[in-house]
Design a protein around this motif. Structure first.
Motif, PDB file in Angstrom:
ATOM      1  N   GLY A 106       4.808  -6.199  10.593  1.00 48.06           N
ATOM      2  CA  GLY A 106       5.937  -7.088  10.370  1.00 48.06           C
ATOM      3  C   GLY A 106       7.247  -6.310  10.308  1.00 48.06           C
ATOM      4  O   GLY A 106       7.273  -5.083  10.275  1.00 48.06           O
ATOM      5  N   GLY A 107       8.348  -7.057  10.314  1.00 45.39           N
ATOM      6  CA  GLY A 107       9.645  -6.417  10.244  1.00 45.39           C
ATOM      7  C   GLY A 107      10.753  -7.399  10.543  1.00 45.39           C
ATOM      8  O   GLY A 107      10.533  -8.614  10.618  1.00 45.39           O
ATOM      9  N   LEU A 108      11.954  -6.845  10.722  1.00 45.45           N
ATOM     10  CA  LEU A 108      13.131  -7.638  11.032  1.00 45.45           C
ATOM     11  C   LEU A 108      13.435  -7.506  12.522  1.00 45.45           C
ATOM     12  O   LEU A 108      13.503  -6.391  13.056  1.00 45.45           O
ATOM     13  CB  LEU A 108      14.319  -7.140  10.213  1.00 45.45           C
ATOM     14  N   VAL A 109      13.605  -8.636  13.180  1.00 51.46           N
ATOM     15  CA  VAL A 109      13.873  -8.624  14.615  1.00 51.46           C
ATOM     16  C   VAL A 109      14.862  -9.731  14.937  1.00 51.46           C
ATOM     17  O   VAL A 109      14.920 -10.749  14.226  1.00 51.46           O
ATOM     18  CB  VAL A 109      12.550  -8.798  15.405  1.00 51.46           C
ATOM     19  N   ARG A 112       0.624 -18.377   8.689  1.00 51.17           N
ATOM     20  CA  ARG A 112       1.929 -17.970   8.178  1.00 51.17           C
ATOM     21  C   ARG A 112       2.397 -18.963   7.127  1.00 51.17           C
ATOM     22  O   ARG A 112       1.998 -20.127   7.129  1.00 51.17           O
ATOM     23  CB  ARG A 112       2.956 -17.866   9.305  1.00 51.17           C
ATOM     24  N   GLN A 113       3.242 -18.451   6.252  1.00 49.59           N
ATOM     25  CA  GLN A 113       3.800 -19.289   5.199  1.00 49.59           C
ATOM     26  C   GLN A 113       5.257 -18.937   5.001  1.00 49.59           C
ATOM     27  O   GLN A 113       5.590 -17.802   4.640  1.00 49.59           O
ATOM     28  CB  GLN A 113       3.019 -19.117   3.888  1.00 49.59           C
ATOM     29  N   ALA A 114       6.104 -19.905   5.260  1.00 48.05           N
ATOM     30  CA  ALA A 114       7.538 -19.747   5.043  1.00 48.05           C
ATOM     31  C   ALA A 114       7.870 -20.206   3.623  1.00 48.05           C
ATOM     32  O   ALA A 114       7.124 -20.994   3.033  1.00 48.05           O
ATOM     33  CB  ALA A 114       8.316 -20.559   6.071  1.00 48.05           C
ATOM     34  N   PRO A 115       8.978 -19.736   3.075  1.00 49.60           N
ATOM     35  CA  PRO A 115       9.356 -20.134   1.710  1.00 49.60           C
ATOM     36  C   PRO A 115       9.440 -21.652   1.578  1.00 49.60           C
ATOM     37  O   PRO A 115      10.064 -22.328   2.386  1.00 49.60           O
ATOM     38  CB  PRO A 115      10.724 -19.488   1.525  1.00 49.60           C
ATOM     39  N   PRO A 165      14.137 -17.931  14.864  1.00 45.68           N
ATOM     40  CA  PRO A 165      14.342 -17.879  13.405  1.00 45.68           C
ATOM     41  C   PRO A 165      13.303 -18.693  12.634  1.00 45.68           C
ATOM     42  O   PRO A 165      12.916 -18.302  11.528  1.00 45.68           O
ATOM     43  CB  PRO A 165      15.752 -18.461  13.242  1.00 45.68           C
ATOM     44  N   GLU A 166      12.832 -19.782  13.211  1.00 43.81           N
ATOM     45  CA  GLU A 166      11.828 -20.607  12.516  1.00 43.81           C
ATOM     46  C   GLU A 166      10.457 -19.940  12.456  1.00 43.81           C
ATOM     47  O   GLU A 166       9.544 -20.456  11.799  1.00 43.81           O
ATOM     48  CB  GLU A 166      11.712 -21.993  13.159  1.00 43.81           C
ATOM     49  N   SER A 201      16.182 -12.921  12.830  1.00 39.72           N
ATOM     50  CA  SER A 201      17.585 -13.261  12.612  1.00 39.72           C
ATOM     51  C   SER A 201      18.157 -13.955  13.847  1.00 39.72           C
ATOM     52  O   SER A 201      17.760 -13.672  14.980  1.00 39.72           O
ATOM     53  CB  SER A 201      18.387 -12.007  12.305  1.00 39.72           C
ATOM     54  N   SER A 202      19.104 -14.838  13.597  1.00 37.87           N
ATOM     55  CA  SER A 202      19.704 -15.595  14.710  1.00 37.87           C
ATOM     56  C   SER A 202      20.910 -14.877  15.293  1.00 37.87           C
ATOM     57  O   SER A 202      21.401 -13.907  14.738  1.00 37.87           O
ATOM     58  CB  SER A 202      20.109 -16.985  14.233  1.00 37.87           C
TER      59      SER A 202
END
Length: 123
Positions: free
Chosen positions: A8-11, A37-40, A87-88, A122-123
């Motif tokens: 995982g990471g930021l992309v 997966r689980q989003a907040p 982003p979703e 990120s958008s």
């Protein structure tokens, strides 16, 4: 069975990541490896699954054409290749193993879970 998820990471939106899930222990009875997966603030949802022996793959409609699940049985490792990220898609991603056939969509039917790896787009 112990599962260790990574990758995982930021992309940025449109980018790619590959998640890995290394399995150890009594893996010879494993039937499916699934990715969830689980989003907040949201429930855990099915992303993809693959049959450990035959390699039959299943993907949720929301990721079909963008994500690809695979496995290397010799390495006891599963993969989730994620392309064209949005982003979703941001969520904590989990791998899991089920020891029986069918019901691969249902999180509560899985027997073993990894610790989760965070994907942020990120958008």
């Amino acid at each position: 069975v112990q599962l260790q998820a990574s990758g995982g990471g930021l992309v940025q939106a449109g980018g790619s990541l590959r998640l890995s899930c290394a399995a150890s222990g009594r893996t010879f009875n494993s039937y499916y490896m699934g990715w969830f997966r689980q989003a907040p603030g949201k429930e855990r949802e099915f992303v993809a699954a693959i049959s450990w022996s035959g390699g039959n793959a299943y993907h949720a409609d929301s990721v079909k054409g963008r994500f690809t699940v695979s496995r290397d049985a010799a390495k006891n490792t599963g993969y989730l290749q994620m392309n064209s990220l949005k982003p979703e898609d941001t969520a904590l991603y989990y791998c899991a193993v089920r020891d029986r056939p069918a019901y691969y969509h249902y999180a509560n039917r899985y027997d073993y879970w990894g610790q989760g790896t965070l994907v942020t787009v990120s958008s």
